[in-house]
Design a protein around this motif. Structure first.
Motif, short mmCIF file in Angstrom:
data_model
loop_
_atom_site.label_atom_id
_atom_site.label_comp_id
_atom_site.label_asym_id
_atom_site.label_seq_id
_atom_site.Cartn_x
_atom_site.Cartn_y
_atom_site.Cartn_z
N GLN A 103 0.83 -1.21 0.00
CA GLN A 103 0.00 0.00 0.00
C GLN A 103 0.86 1.25 0.00
OE1 GLN A 103 -3.39 2.18 -0.13
NE2 GLN A 103 -3.42 -0.05 -0.05
N LEU A 104 1.90 1.28 0.83
CA LEU A 104 2.78 2.45 0.91
C LEU A 104 3.55 2.65 -0.39
CD1 LEU A 104 4.21 2.08 4.54
CD2 LEU A 104 2.22 3.40 3.77
N ALA A 105 3.94 1.56 -1.02
CA ALA A 105 4.64 1.65 -2.30
C ALA A 105 3.72 2.20 -3.38
CB ALA A 105 5.19 0.28 -2.71
N GLN A 106 2.48 1.74 -3.40
CA GLN A 106 1.51 2.23 -4.39
C GLN A 106 1.28 3.73 -4.26
OE1 GLN A 106 -1.90 -0.25 -3.64
NE2 GLN A 106 -1.34 -1.73 -5.22
N ARG A 107 1.23 4.21 -3.02
CA ARG A 107 0.97 5.63 -2.80
C ARG A 107 2.07 6.52 -3.39
NH1 ARG A 107 -0.31 5.48 3.61
NH2 ARG A 107 -2.11 4.08 3.56
N SER A 108 3.28 5.98 -3.49
CA SER A 108 4.38 6.80 -4.02
C SER A 108 4.20 7.12 -5.50
CB SER A 108 5.71 6.06 -3.82
OG SER A 108 5.84 4.98 -4.73
N GLY A 109 3.45 6.27 -6.21
CA GLY A 109 3.24 6.49 -7.64
C GLY A 109 4.47 6.24 -8.49
N GLN A 110 5.48 5.56 -7.92
CA GLN A 110 6.74 5.36 -8.64
C GLN A 110 6.94 3.92 -9.11
OE1 GLN A 110 10.22 7.48 -7.03
NE2 GLN A 110 8.92 8.17 -5.36
N TYR A 111 6.01 3.04 -8.80
CA TYR A 111 6.17 1.63 -9.15
C TYR A 111 5.29 1.25 -10.33
CZ TYR A 111 8.75 1.02 -4.80
OH TYR A 111 9.69 1.11 -3.80
N GLU A 112 5.91 0.63 -11.32
CA GLU A 112 5.16 0.10 -12.46
C GLU A 112 4.73 -1.33 -12.20
OE1 GLU A 112 6.18 -1.10 -17.03
OE2 GLU A 112 6.80 0.90 -16.39
N GLN A 113 5.62 -2.11 -11.56
CA GLN A 113 5.32 -3.49 -11.20
C GLN A 113 5.87 -3.77 -9.80
OE1 GLN A 113 7.27 -5.59 -14.46
NE2 GLN A 113 5.30 -6.01 -15.42
N LEU A 114 5.13 -4.59 -9.05
CA LEU A 114 5.56 -4.96 -7.71
C LEU A 114 4.86 -6.25 -7.32
CD1 LEU A 114 7.02 -4.33 -4.99
CD2 LEU A 114 4.98 -3.04 -4.33
N ASN A 115 5.65 -7.25 -6.89
CA ASN A 115 5.04 -8.51 -6.49
C ASN A 115 5.98 -9.29 -5.57
OD1 ASN A 115 3.06 -10.44 -6.33
ND2 ASN A 115 3.33 -11.25 -8.39
N ALA A 116 5.40 -10.19 -4.79
CA ALA A 116 6.16 -11.10 -3.94
C ALA A 116 5.41 -12.42 -3.87
CB ALA A 116 6.36 -10.52 -2.55
N ILE A 117 6.13 -13.54 -4.02
CA ILE A 117 5.47 -14.85 -4.05
C ILE A 117 6.32 -15.89 -3.32
CG2 ILE A 117 4.23 -14.46 -6.22
CD1 ILE A 117 6.46 -16.12 -7.59
N ALA A 154 10.72 -11.61 -4.42
CA ALA A 154 10.09 -10.28 -4.51
C ALA A 154 10.73 -9.52 -5.67
CB ALA A 154 10.26 -9.51 -3.21
N PHE A 155 9.90 -8.75 -6.36
CA PHE A 155 10.37 -8.06 -7.57
C PHE A 155 9.65 -6.73 -7.72
CE2 PHE A 155 9.17 -7.03 -11.96
CZ PHE A 155 10.42 -6.83 -12.54
N PHE A 156 10.38 -5.70 -8.19
CA PHE A 156 9.71 -4.47 -8.59
C PHE A 156 10.37 -3.88 -9.84
CE2 PHE A 156 12.65 -2.11 -5.52
CZ PHE A 156 13.29 -1.33 -6.49
N LYS A 157 9.57 -3.08 -10.53
CA LYS A 157 10.05 -2.28 -11.64
C LYS A 157 9.49 -0.89 -11.47
CE LYS A 157 10.06 -1.76 -16.68
NZ LYS A 157 9.54 -2.30 -17.97
N LEU A 158 10.38 0.11 -11.43
CA LEU A 158 9.94 1.50 -11.28
C LEU A 158 9.53 2.07 -12.63
CD1 LEU A 158 12.63 2.96 -8.84
CD2 LEU A 158 10.41 1.95 -8.28
N ILE A 159 8.80 3.15 -12.57
CA ILE A 159 8.37 3.84 -13.79
C ILE A 159 9.57 4.31 -14.61
CG2 ILE A 159 7.18 5.91 -14.64
CD1 ILE A 159 5.17 5.52 -12.40
N ASN A 160 10.67 4.64 -13.93
CA ASN A 160 11.86 5.10 -14.64
C ASN A 160 12.67 3.95 -15.25
OD1 ASN A 160 13.27 3.91 -12.54
ND2 ASN A 160 13.90 5.84 -11.58
N GLY A 161 12.19 2.70 -15.09
CA GLY A 161 12.83 1.56 -15.71
C GLY A 161 13.71 0.72 -14.80
N PHE A 162 14.05 1.22 -13.60
CA PHE A 162 14.90 0.47 -12.68
C PHE A 162 14.16 -0.76 -12.17
CE2 PHE A 162 16.39 -0.34 -8.28
CZ PHE A 162 17.70 -0.70 -8.57
N LYS A 163 14.87 -1.91 -12.19
CA LYS A 163 14.27 -3.17 -11.76
C LYS A 163 15.13 -3.82 -10.67
CE LYS A 163 14.22 -5.04 -15.87
NZ LYS A 163 13.96 -6.01 -16.97
#
Length: 288
Positions: A103-117, A154-163
């Protein structure tokens, strides 16, 4: 026992409902949550009423934990998985769930993808921590309760392309629990770790991913401090609310003193006034 210690002991006998009815405590919730404060407080009272272990914790520590959740704007209903209030003996502490970090990551508006499994043995081949390449073949199916994951991804990709990708083995997560989890350092998980090991493991890996490699927003910094047991941080966006046990206790003491003054019989106040007047008259007479 000092006067302050006696008053603190008295506040510990109050229920959470009685404390949250006090004006200074209600104001703390109002400052953070505004119109949503009454609903949040009602939720807190319901949670305490349904948890016998939480009822054994001091009311002031429960309220302090709730203020941490309020300052992060996260719901405290344990079934939602955003934030938990965990009792360790007579002290309650706030604990953020993996959904809270999402939730906190979503609020930042900087994440394009985010997941953990969780990753199971029949899905996992190899992991290269340097290149962050994982040989992973998903086999989605319902798992048996006794089937433990071999690790957590766990994985994320930022809007600026950083993964960024993070993988922890089951043992790494369990070793982390033993080392850092308050009241949960034994070989066998207890409490929330026993009931929701996968959820807590995903939270551990997500927290490592987001706080180490993700953008450190004000909310993310506050969440990381809270998970470390540091609740004294002040934040102008939170309207100068300090969610720590001492501040809540002091607020309770202040309210207690005011309410004690209200409850004093009117005659006592009048006698006190007359006494002061009498002393003043006697003093004037002596001067003559």
């Amino acid at each position: 026992m000092s006067n302050t210690q006696q008053q603190i002991a008295k506040t510990n006998s109050y229920s959470v409902k009685e404390l949250t009815d006090m004006e200074s405590v209600k104001k703390k919730f109002d400052d953070v949550l505004g119109k949503r404060a009454p609903q949040f407080i009602t939720s807190l009272i319901n949670i305490v009423n349904s948890d016998r272990n939480l009822q054994k914790a001091t009311s002031s520590s429960v309220v302090a934990s709730a203020l941490v959740a309020a300052s992060l704007n996260l719901p405290i209903n344990p079934s939602l998985g955003y934030m938990y209030i965990i009792p360790y003996g007579h002290t309650a502490t706030p604990q953020i769930g993996y959904k809270g970090y999402i939730q906190l990551a979503q609020r930042s508006g900087q994440y394009e993808q985010l997941n953990a499994i969780p990753v199971y043995d029949d899905e996992f081949k190899a992991w290269n921590p340097l290149t962050e390449e994982i040989d992973y073949e998903p086999k989605f199916r319902d798992r048996e309760d006794n089937e433990k994951p071999v690790g957590y991804l766990a994985f994320f990709k930022l809007i600026n392309g950083f993964k960024k990708t993070v993988f922890w083995t089951y043992k790494q997560v369990d070793d982390h629990r033993k080392k850092f989890s308050q009241g949960n350092k034994g070989d066998k998980p207890t409490g929330v770790w026993k009931d929701n090991f996968n959820a807590m493991a995903l939270k551990t890996v997500l927290r490592n991913l987001l706080t180490k490699w993700g953008p450190m927003t004000v909310d993310m910094q506050a969440a990381d401090l809270a998970d470390n047991g540091e609740y004294d941080h002040l934040d102008s966006e939170r309207k100068d609310v300090t969610p720590d046990d001492n501040s809540v206790t002091q607020s309770i003491l202040d309210s207690y003193e005011k309410e004690q003054a209200k409850d004093e019989p009117k005659e006592v106040e009048e006698v006190s006034d007359n006494g002061d007047s009498g002393q003043k008259a006697a003093s004037e007479a002596d001067k003559r």
